[in-house]
Write an enzyme that holds these catalytic residues in place. Structure first.
Site, PDB file in Angstrom:
ATOM      1  N   HIS A 143       0.794  -1.234   0.000  1.00  0.00           N
ATOM      2  CA  HIS A 143       0.000   0.000   0.000  1.00  0.00           C
ATOM      3  C   HIS A 143       0.829   1.288   0.000  1.00  0.00           C
ATOM      4  CE1 HIS A 143      -0.038   1.509   4.295  1.00  0.00           C
ATOM      5  NE2 HIS A 143       0.396   0.286   4.532  1.00  0.00           N
ATOM      6  N   CYS A 182       1.422   6.968  12.043  1.00  0.00           N
ATOM      7  CA  CYS A 182       1.265   6.051  13.175  1.00  0.00           C
ATOM      8  C   CYS A 182       1.336   6.772  14.505  1.00  0.00           C
ATOM      9  CB  CYS A 182       2.348   4.983  13.134  1.00  0.00           C
ATOM     10  SG  CYS A 182       2.973   4.669  11.504  1.00  0.00           S
TER      11      CYS A 182
HETATM   12  C1  LIG Z   1       4.100   1.947   6.669  1.00  0.00           C
HETATM   13  C2  LIG Z   1       5.353   1.394   7.240  1.00  0.00           C
HETATM   14  C3  LIG Z   1       5.371   0.178   7.942  1.00  0.00           C
HETATM   15  C4  LIG Z   1       4.112  -0.579   8.252  1.00  0.00           C
HETATM   16  O1  LIG Z   1       3.580  -1.207   7.115  1.00  0.00           O
HETATM   17  P1  LIG Z   1       2.074  -1.726   7.157  1.00  0.00           P
HETATM   18  O2  LIG Z   1       1.908  -2.471   5.871  1.00  0.00           O
HETATM   19  O3  LIG Z   1       1.212  -0.515   7.231  1.00  0.00           O
HETATM   20  O4  LIG Z   1       1.948  -2.621   8.341  1.00  0.00           O
HETATM   21  C5  LIG Z   1       6.571  -0.291   8.405  1.00  0.00           C
HETATM   22  N1  LIG Z   1       7.716   0.381   8.192  1.00  0.00           N
HETATM   23  C6  LIG Z   1       7.750   1.545   7.511  1.00  0.00           C
HETATM   24  C7  LIG Z   1       9.047   2.233   7.283  1.00  0.00           C
HETATM   25  C8  LIG Z   1       6.564   2.092   7.012  1.00  0.00           C
HETATM   26  O5  LIG Z   1       6.609   3.257   6.369  1.00  0.00           O
END
Ligand SMILES: *Cc1c(COP(=O)(O)O)cnc(C)c1O
Length: 390
Positions: free
Chosen positions: A200, A324
């Site tokens: 995503h 987050c």
């Molecule tokens: C978005 C992100 C995640 C988490 O990924 P998800 O698919 O949303 O669980 C982990 N590490 C980094 C660097 C991110 O940008």
């Protein structure tokens, strides 16, 4: 103005129409379970297998070393668990600016008796290699440093870290969620043992990711059950998601140079306009060695959160800190780690663009930022008293 402009591509991206088109058949006509041996099953299994190959190619991995997961967070958690059951020691090295999926998993590992060394970064957000080397111990089992940071975009020296880890017989994991199919990664040349990515962040669907775990890593199941993912992660595959992930990665790689050149041009245009037209502003992160899509500014005398809200009212979606930590009242730990003073950390706003962004979008955003920053500063007593003294 009704059209909304999206500048938060590091939080998530719009799914490409071509990706949706590639996924749809696997919800309807080709809905089979890849484990079934009839035609429905083999068609789905074939799609998963081709997707695995496509994604493996992005990082020069073998397809059998790619394990599909629910996303970046799961892959990060699994990588830490794998290191713990592959190696005898109880020591893990990470950087101070890792994603919460690494930071909080490591906090949890402490309760199981693991010792975590958290390595500082310099003023640009680059991990301090001399400190990393000094932190290595006989019982170090894992070094985990992200390929590129999600807040400030800084690209880490992962090739050098890979060499250091390999020379010391330590596993090396990199969270490449922001970097996958965006910057060049070669797991073999870079001595990467494990790598996390998700769909995503590159115009694919949410809820699907991968963990690369190379030949030096002995697998231990994340989920017990059926024999999916070589028995390492049971559960019927997210076939449409996996197909969408591969399609998104393929679109990212095809026409890569042209696309990156354009994004880089627009991002640099954004940075140069903001830096030259807004007073009391600072660019956070590395001046050049950063993700092409990322800009992160601190506007002194302005609260980042207020700026986000006022820009949103004007139809412009930006982020203060990472998605987050939204709702968290502390300033970003990433900005603190690069030495941004607390007031400037509270003033931070991140704009992350994509290939959908136009020059006109950037001009609109810059004008809106100038307006809103001036408005907020006019209400700041600190700013006003400074102006009076001048
Ligand atoms: C978005 C992100 C995640 C988490 O990924 P998800 O698919 O949303 O669980 C982990 N590490 C980094 C660097 C991110 O940008």
């Amino acid at each position: 103005m009704n059209e909304r402009i999206y500048f938060d591509n590091a939080a998530t991206t719009a799914v490409r129409q071509e990706v949706i088109d590639a996924m749809l058949p696997y919800y309807s006509k080709e809905f089979g379970n890849p484990s079934s041996i009839h035609n429905y099953g083999t068609t789905a299994a074939q799609a998963v297998s081709e997707s695995r190959q496509t994604l493996a190619n992005v990082i020069n991995a073998r397809p059998e070393d790619i394990y599909f997961t629910s996303g970046g967070s799961e892959s990060d958690n699994w990588a830490i668990e794998l290191a713990a059951c592959n190696k005898k020691g109880k020591h893990i090295i990470i950087s101070r600016i890792e994603h919460h999926a690494i930071l909080r998993k490591c906090e949890a590992m402490k309760e199981k008796g693991y010792d975590i060394s958290v390595i500082d970064v310099d003023e640009w957000g680059v991990v301090k290699l001399n400190e990393l080397i000094k932190a290595i111990r006989k019982d170090t089992i894992l070094i985990s440093v992200m390929t590129a940071n999600n807040e400030i975009g800084t690209i880490e020296p992962i090739e050098r870290i890979g060499r250091i880890a390999r020379a010391n017989d330590i596993l090396f994991h990199t969270d490449a969620v922001q970097a996958f199919a965006q910057i060049h990664i070669n797991v073999r040349e870079m001595n990467i043992d494990m790598l996390s990515a998700c769909a995503h962040k590159l115009h694919g669907p949410k809820g699907v990711g991968l963990l690369y775990a190379g030949e030096r890593v002995k697998m231990k199941p994340m989920i017990y059950g059926g024999m999916q993912e070589n028995g390492a992660r049971a559960g019927t595959e997210n076939v449409p998601g996996i197909v969408g992930f591969a399609k998104a990665a393929k679109l990212s790689i095809d026409g890569y140079n042209e696309r990156i050149r354009r994004i880089l041009y627009l991002r640099n245009y954004l940075i140069s306009r903001i830096m030259s037209e807004v007073p009391f502003v600072r660019l956070n992160g590395h001046p050049t060695n950063r993700l092409p899509s990322n800009a992160n500014f601190s506007f002194q005398f302005v609260e980042g959160e207020s700026l986000v809200i006022l820009l949103d009212l004007k139809g412009i979606s930006v982020s203060s800190g990472s998605a987050c930590s939204q709702g968290d009242t502390n300033p970003s730990y990433v900005l603190s780690a690069i030495g941004v003073p607390q007031d400037m950390a509270y003033s931070a706003v991140r704009l992350t663009i994509s290939e959908d962004t136009t020059k006109n979008d950037i001009d609109t955003a810059v004008e809106a930022i100038k307006e809103v920053v001036a408005e907020l500063r006019s209400k700041s007593s600190m700013y006003n008293s400074l102006m009076r003294r001048r």
